[in-house]
Design a protein around this motif. Structure first.
Motif, PDB file in Angstrom:
ATOM      1  N   THR A  26       5.380   2.996  -8.168  1.00 57.26           N
ATOM      2  CA  THR A  26       5.771   1.691  -8.705  1.00 57.26           C
ATOM      3  C   THR A  26       4.562   1.012  -9.351  1.00 57.26           C
ATOM      4  OG1 THR A  26       5.278   0.508  -6.649  1.00 57.26           O
ATOM      5  CG2 THR A  26       7.486   1.462  -6.852  1.00 57.26           C
ATOM      6  N   ASP A  27       4.732  -0.250  -9.700  1.00 57.61           N
ATOM      7  CA  ASP A  27       3.649  -1.022 -10.308  1.00 57.61           C
ATOM      8  C   ASP A  27       2.847  -1.809  -9.278  1.00 57.61           C
ATOM      9  OD1 ASP A  27       4.240  -0.165 -12.872  1.00 57.61           O
ATOM     10  OD2 ASP A  27       5.690  -1.779 -13.207  1.00 57.61           O
ATOM     11  N   LEU A  28       2.997  -1.507  -8.020  1.00 52.99           N
ATOM     12  CA  LEU A  28       2.224  -2.183  -6.980  1.00 52.99           C
ATOM     13  C   LEU A  28       0.735  -1.919  -7.199  1.00 52.99           C
ATOM     14  CD1 LEU A  28       4.529  -1.330  -3.974  1.00 52.99           C
ATOM     15  CD2 LEU A  28       4.011  -3.650  -4.763  1.00 52.99           C
ATOM     16  N   SER A  29      -0.097  -2.909  -6.859  1.00 49.65           N
ATOM     17  CA  SER A  29      -1.532  -2.792  -7.126  1.00 49.65           C
ATOM     18  C   SER A  29      -2.349  -3.007  -5.861  1.00 49.65           C
ATOM     19  CB  SER A  29      -1.937  -3.791  -8.211  1.00 49.65           C
ATOM     20  OG  SER A  29      -1.732  -5.120  -7.769  1.00 49.65           O
ATOM     21  N   TRP A  30      -3.599  -3.451  -6.049  1.00 47.47           N
ATOM     22  CA  TRP A  30      -4.526  -3.481  -4.927  1.00 47.47           C
ATOM     23  C   TRP A  30      -4.175  -4.540  -3.893  1.00 47.47           C
ATOM     24  CZ3 TRP A  30      -7.663  -7.604  -3.588  1.00 47.47           C
ATOM     25  CH2 TRP A  30      -7.790  -8.626  -4.521  1.00 47.47           C
ATOM     26  N   TRP A  31      -3.430  -5.594  -4.263  1.00 46.67           N
ATOM     27  CA  TRP A  31      -2.993  -6.560  -3.249  1.00 46.67           C
ATOM     28  C   TRP A  31      -2.088  -5.878  -2.228  1.00 46.67           C
ATOM     29  CZ3 TRP A  31      -4.467 -11.220  -1.740  1.00 46.67           C
ATOM     30  CH2 TRP A  31      -5.227 -11.996  -2.619  1.00 46.67           C
ATOM     31  N   TYR A  32      -1.150  -5.097  -2.721  1.00 52.79           N
ATOM     32  CA  TYR A  32      -0.272  -4.334  -1.822  1.00 52.79           C
ATOM     33  C   TYR A  32      -1.082  -3.329  -1.013  1.00 52.79           C
ATOM     34  CZ  TYR A  32       3.172  -0.857  -0.365  1.00 52.79           C
ATOM     35  OH  TYR A  32       3.916   0.034   0.374  1.00 52.79           O
ATOM     36  N   LEU A  33      -2.051  -2.682  -1.657  1.00 53.16           N
ATOM     37  CA  LEU A  33      -2.908  -1.734  -0.947  1.00 53.16           C
ATOM     38  C   LEU A  33      -3.619  -2.412   0.217  1.00 53.16           C
ATOM     39  CD1 LEU A  33      -4.281   1.021  -0.653  1.00 53.16           C
ATOM     40  CD2 LEU A  33      -5.965   0.277  -2.360  1.00 53.16           C
ATOM     41  N   ALA A  34      -4.117  -3.630  -0.007  1.00 57.59           N
ATOM     42  CA  ALA A  34      -4.753  -4.376   1.076  1.00 57.59           C
ATOM     43  C   ALA A  34      -3.759  -4.624   2.210  1.00 57.59           C
ATOM     44  CB  ALA A  34      -5.297  -5.700   0.548  1.00 57.59           C
ATOM     45  N   GLY A  35      -2.512  -4.881   1.845  1.00 50.82           N
ATOM     46  CA  GLY A  35      -1.485  -5.109   2.852  1.00 50.82           C
ATOM     47  C   GLY A  35      -1.218  -3.898   3.722  1.00 50.82           C
ATOM     48  N   ILE A  36      -1.159  -2.718   3.106  1.00 53.01           N
ATOM     49  CA  ILE A  36      -0.885  -1.538   3.930  1.00 53.01           C
ATOM     50  C   ILE A  36      -2.103  -1.158   4.778  1.00 53.01           C
ATOM     51  CG2 ILE A  36       0.888  -0.661   2.385  1.00 53.01           C
ATOM     52  CD1 ILE A  36      -1.050   1.435   1.403  1.00 53.01           C
ATOM     53  N   VAL A  37      -3.307  -1.521   4.330  1.00 51.78           N
ATOM     54  CA  VAL A  37      -4.493  -1.313   5.171  1.00 51.78           C
ATOM     55  C   VAL A  37      -4.383  -2.178   6.428  1.00 51.78           C
ATOM     56  CG1 VAL A  37      -6.986  -1.657   5.346  1.00 51.78           C
ATOM     57  CG2 VAL A  37      -6.013  -0.601   3.301  1.00 51.78           C
ATOM     58  N   VAL A  38      -3.986  -3.445   6.253  1.00 53.94           N
ATOM     59  CA  VAL A  38      -3.790  -4.332   7.398  1.00 53.94           C
ATOM     60  C   VAL A  38      -2.668  -3.799   8.288  1.00 53.94           C
ATOM     61  CG1 VAL A  38      -3.149  -6.658   8.140  1.00 53.94           C
ATOM     62  CG2 VAL A  38      -4.646  -6.343   6.155  1.00 53.94           C
ATOM     63  N   ALA A  39      -1.574  -3.359   7.676  1.00 51.60           N
ATOM     64  CA  ALA A  39      -0.454  -2.809   8.444  1.00 51.60           C
ATOM     65  C   ALA A  39      -0.880  -1.571   9.225  1.00 51.60           C
ATOM     66  CB  ALA A  39       0.703  -2.470   7.514  1.00 51.60           C
ATOM     67  N   GLY A  40      -1.692  -0.724   8.589  1.00 54.24           N
ATOM     68  CA  GLY A  40      -2.196   0.458   9.289  1.00 54.24           C
ATOM     69  C   GLY A  40      -3.035   0.086  10.485  1.00 54.24           C
ATOM     70  N   ALA A  41      -3.867  -0.952  10.340  1.00 55.75           N
ATOM     71  CA  ALA A  41      -4.687  -1.417  11.461  1.00 55.75           C
ATOM     72  C   ALA A  41      -3.807  -1.945  12.590  1.00 55.75           C
ATOM     73  CB  ALA A  41      -5.653  -2.495  10.980  1.00 55.75           C
ATOM     74  N   LEU A  42      -2.722  -2.636  12.240  1.00 63.02           N
ATOM     75  CA  LEU A  42      -1.797  -3.145  13.260  1.00 63.02           C
ATOM     76  C   LEU A  42      -1.119  -1.995  14.006  1.00 63.02           C
ATOM     77  CD1 LEU A  42      -0.160  -6.084  11.264  1.00 63.02           C
ATOM     78  CD2 LEU A  42      -1.665  -6.303  13.254  1.00 63.02           C
ATOM     79  N   LEU A  43      -0.762  -0.937  13.284  1.00 63.94           N
ATOM     80  CA  LEU A  43      -0.151   0.224  13.931  1.00 63.94           C
ATOM     81  C   LEU A  43      -1.131   0.894  14.895  1.00 63.94           C
ATOM     82  CD1 LEU A  43       1.838   1.850  10.980  1.00 63.94           C
ATOM     83  CD2 LEU A  43       2.793   0.753  13.016  1.00 63.94           C
ATOM     84  N   VAL A  44      -2.393   1.013  14.462  1.00 64.78           N
ATOM     85  CA  VAL A  44      -3.410   1.600  15.344  1.00 64.78           C
ATOM     86  C   VAL A  44      -3.556   0.750  16.601  1.00 64.78           C
ATOM     87  CG1 VAL A  44      -5.875   2.094  15.585  1.00 64.78           C
ATOM     88  CG2 VAL A  44      -4.683   2.734  13.484  1.00 64.78           C
TER      89      VAL A  44
END
Length: 291
Positions: free
Chosen positions: A230-248
């Motif tokens: 999709t056209d998602l960019s680095w803001w979304y990427l920052a979000g999934i990094v935070v989400a990944g940290a929450l999962l850990v």
């Protein structure tokens, strides 16, 4: 009347809507921008909200009716509305019918594909409540059911199903199945005693937690893949990094020897994760583009 309403709201765990509603709107916004090049209308967002309320209320009501005998034997769930005598099964069945009518009405205001796919959603909401009676993969069926929320949001505004929609659907399905496995760890002994099926009952708590970690790795991979699709960019990427940290963090606070923080892992962390994902997606697709 107010007391009865409160009992119904507690029965369907209305506060747990925070788990999937943000993902429904991620599917809505992402689908509209990806397929239509424009944001969804306020009317579409309103009908999607009503559809979500109807679908989730019906699903929870069905689960409570179908599992009422099991809930009555489980000390953890014996105080739920039906086994505790606070609600009658007939009352809940009327509530379920009203909820499905709300779902159909909302879907009919969106597009024809949303209406055509509604029987699948109805079937899944009924079927998944029975799966723990015959397969330890019941958590996966729950995931595939709740994952319909973002897929439904996508379909509601586009009238189509594309590869990014399927990736989002499967990612949310894996996320849901993973945290449901964690939650099921507390019922392992009861499930074994009652000959009910679950991953913790089949593979033990340690095996269940490993399975959940694997599913959440798939979740993270799926969320990341959406950047390429999709056209998602680095803001979304920052979000999934935070989400990944929450999962850990979610997996670090539970272990086979210590389930004392299970409710924190299940309720708090998953609500925060879904809202974080929505917030960063909203910034990426709405606020940044508006600037």
């Amino acid at each position: 009347m107010i007391r009865k309403i409160r009992i119904f709201l507690e029965m369907i765990k209305i506060e747990h809507t925070l788990f999937v509603l943000p993902f429904a709107y991620i599917g809505t916004i992402l689908g509209a921008v990806t397929e239509n090049g424009a944001l969804p209308t306020w009317a579409q967002c309103g009908w999607i909200l009503l559809a979500m309320v109807g679908a989730r209320s019906a699903a929870m009501g069905l689960n409570r009716v179908i599992d009422k005998a099991i809930d009555a034997r489980n000390p953890r769930t014996a105080n739920r509305a039906i086994p505790a005598g606070l609600l009658k099964s007939a009352e809940v069945l009327v509530f379920i019918v009203i909820s499905f009518v709300l779902l159909f009405w909302a879907a009919s205001q969106l597009n024809s594909l949303a209406v055509k796919l509604m029987p699948i959603a109805v079937f899944m909401t009924v079927f998944y409540s029975y799966t723990k009676r015959f397969t330890w993969a019941c958590h996966l069926f729950l995931g595939l059911t709740l994952g319909l929320a973002p897929l439904g949001g996508w379909v509601a505004v586009t009238g189509t199903i594309s590869l990014p929609a399927i990736v989002l659907y499967l990612s949310v399905a894996c996320w849901t199945a993973g945290f449901d496995i964690i939650y099921a760890c507390q019922d392992m002994e009861f499930d074994r005693k009652e000959k009910l099926h679950s991953i913790p009952a089949r593979f033990g708590i340690a095996g269940g937690l490993r399975f959940a970690r694997f599913l959440h790795l798939l979740t993270f991979a799926g969320f990341a893949a959406l950047i390429a699709l999709t056209d998602l960019s680095w803001w979304y990427l920052a979000g999934i990094v935070v989400a990944g940290a929450l999962l850990v963090y979610e997996h670090r606070i539970v272990s086979p020897n210590d389930l004392s923080k299970l409710n924190k892992a299940f309720f708090t962390m998953n609500s925060v994760l879904s809202m974080v994902m929505f917030a960063f997606t909203f910034v990426d697709l709405v606020l940044v583009r508006a600037w």
